[in-house]
Design a protein around this motif. Structure first.
Motif, PDB file in Angstrom:
ATOM      1  N   ASP A 252       1.062  -1.179  -0.021  1.00  0.00           N
ATOM      2  CA  ASP A 252       0.061   0.154   0.071  1.00  0.00           C
ATOM      3  C   ASP A 252       0.782   1.199  -0.099  1.00  0.00           C
ATOM      4  N   ALA A 253       0.289   2.497   0.005  1.00  0.00           N
ATOM      5  CA  ALA A 253       1.152   3.670  -0.215  1.00  0.00           C
ATOM      6  C   ALA A 253       2.010   3.865   0.992  1.00  0.00           C
ATOM      7  N   GLN A 254       1.749   3.510   2.175  1.00  0.00           N
ATOM      8  CA  GLN A 254       2.496   3.707   3.444  1.00  0.00           C
ATOM      9  C   GLN A 254       3.737   2.645   3.050  1.00  0.00           C
ATOM     10  N   HIS A 255       3.615   1.455   2.909  1.00  0.00           N
ATOM     11  CA  HIS A 255       4.626   0.367   2.808  1.00  0.00           C
ATOM     12  C   HIS A 255       5.635   0.994   1.457  1.00  0.00           C
ATOM     13  N   LEU A 256       5.049   1.290   0.415  1.00  0.00           N
ATOM     14  CA  LEU A 256       5.921   1.650  -0.611  1.00  0.00           C
ATOM     15  C   LEU A 256       6.558   3.018  -0.353  1.00  0.00           C
ATOM     16  N   ARG A 257       5.874   3.973   0.560  1.00  0.00           N
ATOM     17  CA  ARG A 257       6.928   4.881   0.827  1.00  0.00           C
ATOM     18  C   ARG A 257       8.065   4.600   1.636  1.00  0.00           C
ATOM     19  N   SER A 258       7.762   3.785   2.782  1.00  0.00           N
ATOM     20  CA  SER A 258       8.665   3.339   3.552  1.00  0.00           C
ATOM     21  C   SER A 258       9.779   2.668   2.715  1.00  0.00           C
ATOM     22  N   ALA A 259       9.433   1.869   1.883  1.00  0.00           N
ATOM     23  CA  ALA A 259      10.454   1.084   1.063  1.00  0.00           C
ATOM     24  C   ALA A 259      11.408   1.733   0.211  1.00  0.00           C
ATOM     25  N   TYR A 260      10.617   2.749  -0.398  1.00  0.00           N
ATOM     26  CA  TYR A 260      11.574   3.612  -1.289  1.00  0.00           C
ATOM     27  C   TYR A 260      12.487   4.481  -0.450  1.00  0.00           C
ATOM     28  N   ARG A 261      12.130   4.932   0.691  1.00  0.00           N
ATOM     29  CA  ARG A 261      13.103   5.807   1.511  1.00  0.00           C
ATOM     30  C   ARG A 261      14.396   4.996   1.890  1.00  0.00           C
TER      31      ARG A 261
END
Length: 246
Positions: free
Chosen positions: A38-47
Motif C-alpha cells: 500500500d502507499a504507506q509501505h511503498l513510501r517506507s520501502a523507497y526511503r
C-alpha cells in the motif's frame, strides 16, 4: 551458505538492505517476501532504497540491488537524433507534455505494452492499486507524451522530496517514451534533483547516460534528496531549455 530470506507479516518493518541476497545467493538483489503493498509501505520501502517487483501468482517480493542503475540528471545524453525529435516535438502544434493527467492509464499501458524478452508483466493489479494510492497522496507521478489529444507514450515514477525513482515507461509512437524521459530530466534539472533511480541495468538506459552506482552511494543521495521540498509537478514548454533546446 545462503542467508535465509526474510518473510514479512503485513506490518513487519523491512530488514536492513545489508541483508539483501548477493552474488553467492540464489537470487541476487532480493531482500524479502511478503508484507503489505500500500502507499504507506511503498513510501517506507523507497526511503530505504527498496522496491517491489513480482509477477502474478508470486508473493510480494522486495528488492534492493547492489549496484544500482542510476541516471544522474547532469549525465543525461541528448543524442543528435533525440535532440532533433525534441525540437520537432516542441515546435509542432498538438504535441505536448502533460503531468499527472492520466496516471492509472499510463500504468496500464506500461503493463500491457509487449517488451522484447519479457513474457507477461510485473505491473499486476495489486501494484496498480498501490501506486495509484501513492499517486493520490502526491508521491507518484506520470509524465505523459500527447499528440493531437492522444496519449502516445509516457512513464511513471515515485518522488519523495527530490528523490526520484523511475518505474516503467511505454511508447505507442516512435520515441514517445524517450520524449517523456527527457521531459522528466528537464523537470528534475529545473528543480535541482540530482538523480533518477533506474533500478536495473539495461543497454538502453546506459545509452542515455545511466550508470551503475554502489548501493551505499545511492542511498546517501536518496537520504539527502528526500529531505528537500517536493518538486512542483507540472511541465511548461520553457523547461525544454534545461536540456539546451533553446
Amino acid at each position: 551458505m545462503s542467508n535465509s530470506l526474510a518473510w514479512l507479516a503485513p506490518h513487519d518493518p523491512f530488514p536492513g538492505v545489508e541483508q539483501t541476497w548477493g552474488e553467492s545467493d540464489p537470487i541476487p538483489g532480493l531482500l524479502a517476501a511478503g508484507g503489505q503493498l500500500d502507499a504507506q509501505h511503498l513510501r517506507s520501502a523507497y526511503r530505504q532504497g527498496i522496491f517491489p517487483w513480482f509477477s502474478a501468482g508470486q508473493p510480494i517480493l522486495w528488492w534492493s540491488p547492489d549496484p544500482r542503475m542510476v541516471l544522474r540528471t547532469s549525465d543525461f545524453r541528448l543524442h543528435r537524433s533525440l535532440r532533433k525529435t525534441l525540437q520537432r516535438f516542441r515546435a509542432t502544434p498538438g504535441c505536448e507534455i502533460r503531468i499527472d493527467t492520466a496516471f492509472e492509464t499510463v500504468m496500464r499501458h506500461c503493463a500491457r505494452t509487449p517488451r522484447p524478452g519479457q513474457d507477461g508483466t510485473w505491473i499486476v493489479e495489486s501494484i496498480i492499486e498501490a501506486y495509484c494510492e501513492l499517486h493520490r497522496e502526491g508521491d507518484a507521478h506520470s509524465v505523459e507524451t500527447w499528440v493531437d489529444g492522444r496519449l502516445v507514450g509516457g512513464l511513471y515514477c515515485v518522488a519523495l522530496g527530490q528523490a526520484v525513482f523511475g518505474e516503467s515507461m511505454f511508447a505507442h509512437a516512435t520515441d514517445a517514451s524517450k520524449i517523456a524521459l527527457a521531459a522528466l530530466v528537464a523537470v528534475c534539472r529545473r528543480h535541482g534533483a540530482a538523480q533518477i533511480d533506474c533500478q536495473q541495468a539495461t543497454p538502453h538506459l546506459a545509452s542515455m547516460g545511466a550508470q551503475t552506482m554502489p548501493r551505499r552511494d545511492f542511498l546517501t543521495v536518496v537520504s539527502q534528496e528526500q529531505r528537500k521540498p517536493r518538486m512542483d509537478w507540472h511541465f511548461d514548454a520553457v523547461y525544454w531549455d534545461w536540456l539546451g533546446l533553446a
